[in-house]
Each structure stands twice: as structure tokens, then as C-alpha cells.
Design an enzyme around this catalytic site. Sequence first.
Site, PDB file in Angstrom:
ATOM      1  N   TYR A  25     -11.866  18.451  19.713  1.00  0.00           N
ATOM      2  CA  TYR A  25     -10.671  18.062  19.774  1.00  0.00           C
ATOM      3  C   TYR A  25     -10.656  16.860  17.950  1.00  0.00           C
ATOM      4  O   TYR A  25      -9.629  16.974  17.121  1.00  0.00           O
ATOM      5  CB  TYR A  25     -10.157  17.317  19.989  1.00  0.00           C
TER       6      TYR A  25
ATOM      7  N   HIS B  57      -6.282  -0.670  10.291  1.00  0.00           N
ATOM      8  CA  HIS B  57      -6.914  -1.416  10.075  1.00  0.00           C
ATOM      9  C   HIS B  57      -7.957  -1.109  11.176  1.00  0.00           C
ATOM     10  O   HIS B  57      -8.567  -2.259  11.914  1.00  0.00           O
ATOM     11  CB  HIS B  57      -7.255  -2.471   9.418  1.00  0.00           C
TER      12      HIS B  57
ATOM     13  N   GLU C  70       1.147  -0.878  -0.016  1.00  0.00           N
ATOM     14  CA  GLU C  70       0.117  -0.123  -0.077  1.00  0.00           C
ATOM     15  C   GLU C  70       0.998   1.148  -0.776  1.00  0.00           C
ATOM     16  O   GLU C  70       0.389   2.253   0.080  1.00  0.00           O
ATOM     17  CB  GLU C  70      -1.263   0.046   1.067  1.00  0.00           C
TER      18      GLU C  70
ATOM     19  N   HIS D 159     -11.969  -0.296   4.682  1.00  0.00           N
ATOM     20  CA  HIS D 159     -10.344  -0.686   4.750  1.00  0.00           C
ATOM     21  C   HIS D 159     -10.209   0.024   5.864  1.00  0.00           C
ATOM     22  O   HIS D 159     -10.002  -0.948   6.978  1.00  0.00           O
ATOM     23  CB  HIS D 159     -10.202  -0.198   3.443  1.00  0.00           C
TER      24      HIS D 159
ATOM     25  N   HIS E 199      -1.701   4.559   8.001  1.00  0.00           N
ATOM     26  CA  HIS E 199      -2.774   3.819   7.393  1.00  0.00           C
ATOM     27  C   HIS E 199      -3.200   2.451   8.314  1.00  0.00           C
ATOM     28  O   HIS E 199      -2.151   1.998   8.513  1.00  0.00           O
ATOM     29  CB  HIS E 199      -2.931   3.343   6.261  1.00  0.00           C
TER      30      HIS E 199
END
Length: 209
Positions: free
Chosen positions: A119, A94, A73, A159, A92
Site C-alpha cells: 500500500y 509535521h 508555506e 520538517h 503538508h
Amino acid sequence: MSETKLRDQITAIARSLFERGLTFGSSGNISVRHEDGWLMTPTGSSMGDLDPAAISLLDDKGHWVSGDKPTKESLLHLAMYEERPQTGAVVHLHSTHSVAVSCLDGIDHNNVLPPITAYYVMKIGKLPLIPYHPPGDINLAKAVKEMASKHHAVLLANHGPVVAGKSLLDAVYATEELEETARLFLMLRQERCRFLSDNEADHLINKSH
């Protein structure tokens, strides 16, 4: 920061994310800008057990130079860097609640999560949903790139989140805030809620930029 210290920082933060249940198995990846390229977690590796020496080194064209093979990725990360020159790191994950929200039908694709807390608005702002493409697909990277100039954080359908920051800690803190807000959103879905107004949210967004 030296390359050695960056490798150690990536390893320590990745382990912390894994141990706190924010990523699982061999999912999730981190990249950090370094001199004329990037350091990136390797493909198929567990964030809970990284070898600093095995972290991938890419040149300024995104070509693999040394270390283990980079995450498949990597194109997601490079898309963020290309559109956001000030970006120093990309995370990134999951993470469970963010992924759950990304699977919901009927959510606003232009701004997935409401302004539940100040926030969240300050660290994320508006969060677009990227249509589903298989992991590693060039079309997924292209879709992220289309949004990256206006958004430092996006949510990939079915994803998970991709978040850019000026530093690795900035990116991690924003990712954690996104995950906590996704958890709150799922908890509050059946309740009557008072979210921040458009004016309140816009004031925070303008103040944080």
C-alpha cells in the site's frame, strides 16, 4: 464541488488530522484547487479549529484574494501545482514519525523509506528527501519544484512531508500511509526485515499509474 463545500471539507479533514495527532499547534497546511485558483489554510492557524470563511482564496497566479493571509508555506503548494497540472490538492504536515525519519543520518536521499508494504508503494512510490531550508524559504520551494514533476510526495529534511493528490482525499490518504510507513520503519530498524524486492515494487508502481 462548490466553494462552500470545499471550505467545509478542508475544515473537517484538517480537524480530523489534528485530533488524530497528525499535526500539532499551528503546524501543517492544506490547499485545494478551485476554479481559477486555490483555497489554502491560513498562516498561524490551527488545523483543529479552522473557520471555513477565513480559509484563504488565491488566484491563478498565487496572489492572495480574500480570507485570512495564506500559509507562509504556500510556495511549497504552488510548486507542486505548477509541475503537476493534474494535482487537485496538496497536504503538508509535521507528522511525528515522518519528521523523525527526515532527521535521520545516513538515509537514502533518493528514496527515504524502503518498500515495506504494497500500500505504501502504491500510494507513495519513491520518496526523495529535500535538503533543509528554513520554512517559507524560496529555495525550499525551488527544491520541491525540481522533484515535483517525477514525485507527487517528498519529505523535507527536519520538517515533514508534502504530498499531492488528484483530490483532497487522495492526498490525505497518501499522507497517512506515509506516516504509518515511517512509524513501521522506525519500529523495524533494529530487526531483520523482508521488504518488497525491486521487481515487486516496480510492478506495483507501474500498476498504480
